[in-house]
Write a protein that holds these residues in place. Structure first.
Motif, short mmCIF file in Angstrom:
data_model
loop_
_atom_site.label_atom_id
_atom_site.label_comp_id
_atom_site.label_asym_id
_atom_site.label_seq_id
_atom_site.Cartn_x
_atom_site.Cartn_y
_atom_site.Cartn_z
N GLY A 89 54.69 -31.00 37.80
CA GLY A 89 55.86 -31.49 37.12
C GLY A 89 56.65 -30.42 36.44
N GLY A 90 56.08 -29.24 36.24
CA GLY A 90 56.82 -28.15 35.65
C GLY A 90 56.64 -28.08 34.16
N GLY A 91 57.36 -27.11 33.56
CA GLY A 91 57.21 -26.86 32.14
C GLY A 91 57.67 -28.00 31.27
N ALA A 92 58.69 -28.77 31.74
CA ALA A 92 59.19 -29.86 30.92
C ALA A 92 58.11 -30.89 30.67
N ALA A 93 57.38 -31.26 31.73
CA ALA A 93 56.31 -32.25 31.57
C ALA A 93 55.25 -31.75 30.61
N SER A 94 54.88 -30.48 30.76
CA SER A 94 53.87 -29.92 29.87
C SER A 94 54.35 -29.94 28.43
N THR A 95 55.62 -29.64 28.23
CA THR A 95 56.17 -29.65 26.87
C THR A 95 56.11 -31.04 26.27
N GLU A 96 56.48 -32.05 27.05
CA GLU A 96 56.44 -33.41 26.55
C GLU A 96 55.01 -33.83 26.24
N ALA A 97 54.08 -33.44 27.11
CA ALA A 97 52.68 -33.79 26.88
C ALA A 97 52.18 -33.17 25.58
N GLN A 98 52.50 -31.92 25.36
CA GLN A 98 52.05 -31.25 24.15
C GLN A 98 52.72 -31.84 22.91
N SER A 99 53.92 -32.35 23.08
CA SER A 99 54.59 -32.97 21.93
C SER A 99 53.85 -34.23 21.50
N VAL A 100 53.21 -34.94 22.44
CA VAL A 100 52.43 -36.11 22.07
C VAL A 100 51.19 -35.68 21.30
N ALA A 101 50.56 -34.59 21.75
CA ALA A 101 49.40 -34.08 21.02
C ALA A 101 49.79 -33.72 19.60
N ASP A 102 50.95 -33.12 19.45
CA ASP A 102 51.43 -32.78 18.11
C ASP A 102 51.67 -34.04 17.29
N TYR A 103 52.22 -35.07 17.95
CA TYR A 103 52.48 -36.33 17.26
C TYR A 103 51.19 -36.96 16.74
N LEU A 104 50.12 -36.88 17.54
CA LEU A 104 48.86 -37.52 17.17
C LEU A 104 48.18 -36.85 15.99
N THR A 105 48.62 -35.66 15.62
CA THR A 105 48.07 -34.99 14.44
C THR A 105 49.15 -34.82 13.37
N SER A 106 50.14 -35.69 13.38
CA SER A 106 51.26 -35.57 12.45
C SER A 106 51.12 -36.57 11.30
N HIS A 107 51.98 -36.41 10.33
CA HIS A 107 51.96 -37.31 9.16
C HIS A 107 52.40 -38.72 9.54
N ASP A 108 53.21 -38.86 10.61
CA ASP A 108 53.61 -40.20 11.06
C ASP A 108 52.39 -41.01 11.48
N VAL A 109 51.52 -40.39 12.26
CA VAL A 109 50.31 -41.08 12.71
C VAL A 109 49.38 -41.36 11.54
N VAL A 110 49.26 -40.42 10.63
CA VAL A 110 48.40 -40.63 9.46
C VAL A 110 48.88 -41.83 8.65
N ALA A 111 50.20 -41.93 8.46
CA ALA A 111 50.74 -43.07 7.70
C ALA A 111 50.46 -44.38 8.43
N THR A 112 50.62 -44.37 9.75
CA THR A 112 50.36 -45.58 10.52
C THR A 112 48.88 -45.97 10.48
N LEU A 113 48.00 -44.99 10.64
CA LEU A 113 46.56 -45.27 10.60
C LEU A 113 46.11 -45.72 9.22
N GLN A 114 46.74 -45.21 8.20
CA GLN A 114 46.39 -45.64 6.85
C GLN A 114 46.67 -47.13 6.67
N LYS A 115 47.76 -47.60 7.28
CA LYS A 115 48.09 -49.03 7.20
C LYS A 115 47.14 -49.87 8.06
N ARG A 116 46.78 -49.34 9.23
CA ARG A 116 45.98 -50.13 10.17
C ARG A 116 44.48 -50.06 9.88
N LEU A 117 43.98 -48.87 9.55
CA LEU A 117 42.53 -48.68 9.41
C LEU A 117 42.08 -48.35 7.99
N ASN A 118 43.02 -48.06 7.10
CA ASN A 118 42.68 -47.61 5.75
C ASN A 118 41.86 -46.31 5.85
#
Length: 391
Positions: A89-118
Motif C-alpha cells: 500500500g505504500g508509505g501512506a498506508a503505513s503512516t495511517e497505521a502508525q497514527s492509530v498506534a499513536d492514538y491508542l496511547t494518547s490522552h483521548d483513549v485514556v479519557a475514554t477508557l477511564q469512562k468505560r473501565l475506570n
C-alpha cells in the motif's frame, strides 16, 4: 605447667580477635557491599517478597483494504486497524497505521477508557504493591497518561505490517478487558477515518454532480415556462405540422392553377367553372400567405419561437450529457473510495492470561547485579588509578 603452651594455644593467641577481622573485612569490602550487595539484597527482597504479579493480554492485527490490493503486511495490527493497506500500500498506508498506534496511547483513549473501565480503580487494585500501583487516587490526566503508557504497549512492525498490542494489569480479567477495549477503540478509529476519507474522496465529484443537476433543472424549468407562455407543449412538432400544412397548400395551389389553365384552354375564360377555379386559387393563395406569415413572418412567429425553444433544447441536451458524465464520475469516485476502505483483520485475539509475566524477577535481579558489578569495577579502576598517581 602454667608456663607451658601447646602449639594450638599459641595459634589461638596469635590470631586476631573476631571483631578485628570483621573490621578489616568491612574496610576492605565496604564499597562492594554498599554498591553491589546491599542494592541487590534490597531488590531481591522487593521482587520476591513484595512485588505484585502482573498479567499481560496480547493481540495481533493487520489491516486490509476492501479491494484487497494492498497486502496485510503494510498495516499495523490494531494500529493497522487504521492503516491504509498492506506493505504494497505504500508509505501512506503505513503512516495511517502508525497514527492509530499513536492514538491508542494518547490522552483521548485514556479519557475514554477511564469512562468505560475506570482506569484509576483498575490500576489501584488491592493486589498491587505500593511501587507498581498507580500511587495517586485522583491523578491528573497527564499523570494517568504516563502511568497508562507504562502498562500498555502498541508496537507496529514495519517489516510485517503487524501491530502487537499488550495490556498489563494486576488481574487477568483486567488485562483481558483492557486489551479488548483497546481493540474496539482502534476499530472505531478506523471507521471514523474511513468515513472521513470517503467524504473527502467523493466531495469534489459530488459537488460537480450537484452543479450539473441544478443547471439541468434550471433549463428544464425554462423549457416548461416557454411551453406555458406559448401554450405549446411541443413547439418543434408544431413547426413541423405548420411546414407540412404550407407544403400541402402549395401543392393544392399548384394543382388548382394547372386545372385552371387546362379548363381555360378547353372552354374559355367566361365559363362559371373557370370563375370557380379562379376563386379557389385566390382562396388558396390567401391561406398560403397567412400560413407562411405565421411560420416565418415578423415577431411572434413559429420560426422565432422555435429558435428560442431550440436553444433551450440544445442546452438541455448538453447539460444532460454533462450530468451523465458527472454522475459517472461520482459513481467511479464512490467505487474507488469503497475499494480504499480499511477493515481490521484480527490475527490473534486477546487472550485471558493465566500466568503472570511481570515482574521478571530472576532476569531483573541478574541484570541489576551485572550492572552494579560493572559500576563497582569502573569505580575500583578509577580509585586504583588515583592512588597510583598519588603514590
Amino acid at each position: 605447667m602454667h608456663g607451658f603452651m601447646t602449639p594450638a594455644d599459641a595459634e589461638v593467641q596469635a590470631a586476631p580477635p573476631l571483631s578485628t577481622r570483621a573490621r578489616r573485612l568491612w574496610k576492605r569490602y565496604k564499597w562492594f557491599a554498599v554498591v553491589v550487595v546491599a542494592p541487590t539484597l534490597l531488590l531481591a527482597t522487593y521482587l520476591y517478597a513484595m512485588a505484585s504479579d502482573q498479567y499481560v493480554s496480547e493481540a495481533h492485527f493487520i489491516v486490509r483494504t476492501q479491494g484487497g490490493n494492498n497486502p496485510a503486511p503494510s498495516v499495523d495490527g490494531i494500529t493497522a486497524a487504521l492503516g491504509f493497506g498492506g506493505a504494497g500500500g505504500g508509505g501512506a498506508a503505513s503512516t495511517e497505521a502508525q497514527s492509530v498506534a499513536d492514538y491508542l496511547t494518547s490522552h483521548d483513549v485514556v479519557a475514554t477508557l477511564q469512562k468505560r473501565l475506570n482506569l484509576v480503580a483498575l490500576f489501584r487494585r488491592r493486589e498491587a504493591d505500593l511501587v507498581s500501583r498507580l500511587t495517586v487516587a485522583q491523578p491528573t490526566p497527564e499523570f494517568l497518561l504516563r502511568y497508562y503508557q507504562q502498562q500498555v504497549d502498541v508496537y507496529f512492525d514495519t517489516d510485517t505490517g503487524i501491530t502487537t498490542l499488550k495490556a498489563r494489569a494486576f488481574r487477568p480479567g483486567d488485562a483481558y478487558n483492557l486489551s479488548r477495549a483497546l481493540l474496539t477503540l482502534g476499530e472505531q478509529r478506523v471507521n471514523e477515518m474511513n468515513i472521513r476519507g470517503f467524504s473527502d474522496a467523493v466531495a469534489l465529484s459530488r459537488r460537480q454532480l450537484d452543479e450539473a443537476e441544478r443547471a439541468l433543472s434550471d433549463v428544464q424549468t425554462q423549457l416548461t415556462r416557454f411551453r406555458q407562455t406559448g401554450r405549446d407543449v411541443d413547439p418543434a412538432g408544431t413547426a413541423q405540422a405548420q411546414i407540412a400544412l404550407v407544403s400541402r397548400l402549395s401543392q393544392e395551389l399548384s394543382a388548382a392553377r394547372a386545372q385552371l389553365a387546362t379548363t381555360q384552354s378547353l372552354i374559355g375564360s367566361d365559363s362559371p367553372q373557370v370563375q370557380a377555379l379562379k376563386q379557389q386559387i385566390r382562396s388558396l393563395e390567401g391561406q398560403l400567405a397567412a400560413q407562411n406569415g405565421r411560420l416565418a413572418g415578423g415577431a411572434s412567429t413559429i420560426a422565432e419561437g422555435l429558435g428560442g425553444y431550440e436553444r433551450l433544447r440544445i442546452q438541455q441536451e448538453l447539460l444532460a450529457k454533462r450530468y451523465e458524465a458527472a454522475a459517472a464520475t461520482y459513481q467511479q469516485a464512490r467505487q474507488n473510495a469503497v475499494r480504499q476502505q480499511l477493515y481490521v483483520v484480527r490475527v490473534v485475539e486477546p487472550n485471558m492470561p493465566v500466568k503472570s509475566l511481570y515482574p521478571k524477577r530472576a532476569l531483573t535481579l541478574v541484570t541489576v547485579l551485572c550492572a552494579l558489578l560493572v559500576v563497582y569495577a569502573i569505580g575500583w579502576l578509577i580509585a586504583a588509578g588515583v592512588r597510583e598517581h598519588a603514590a
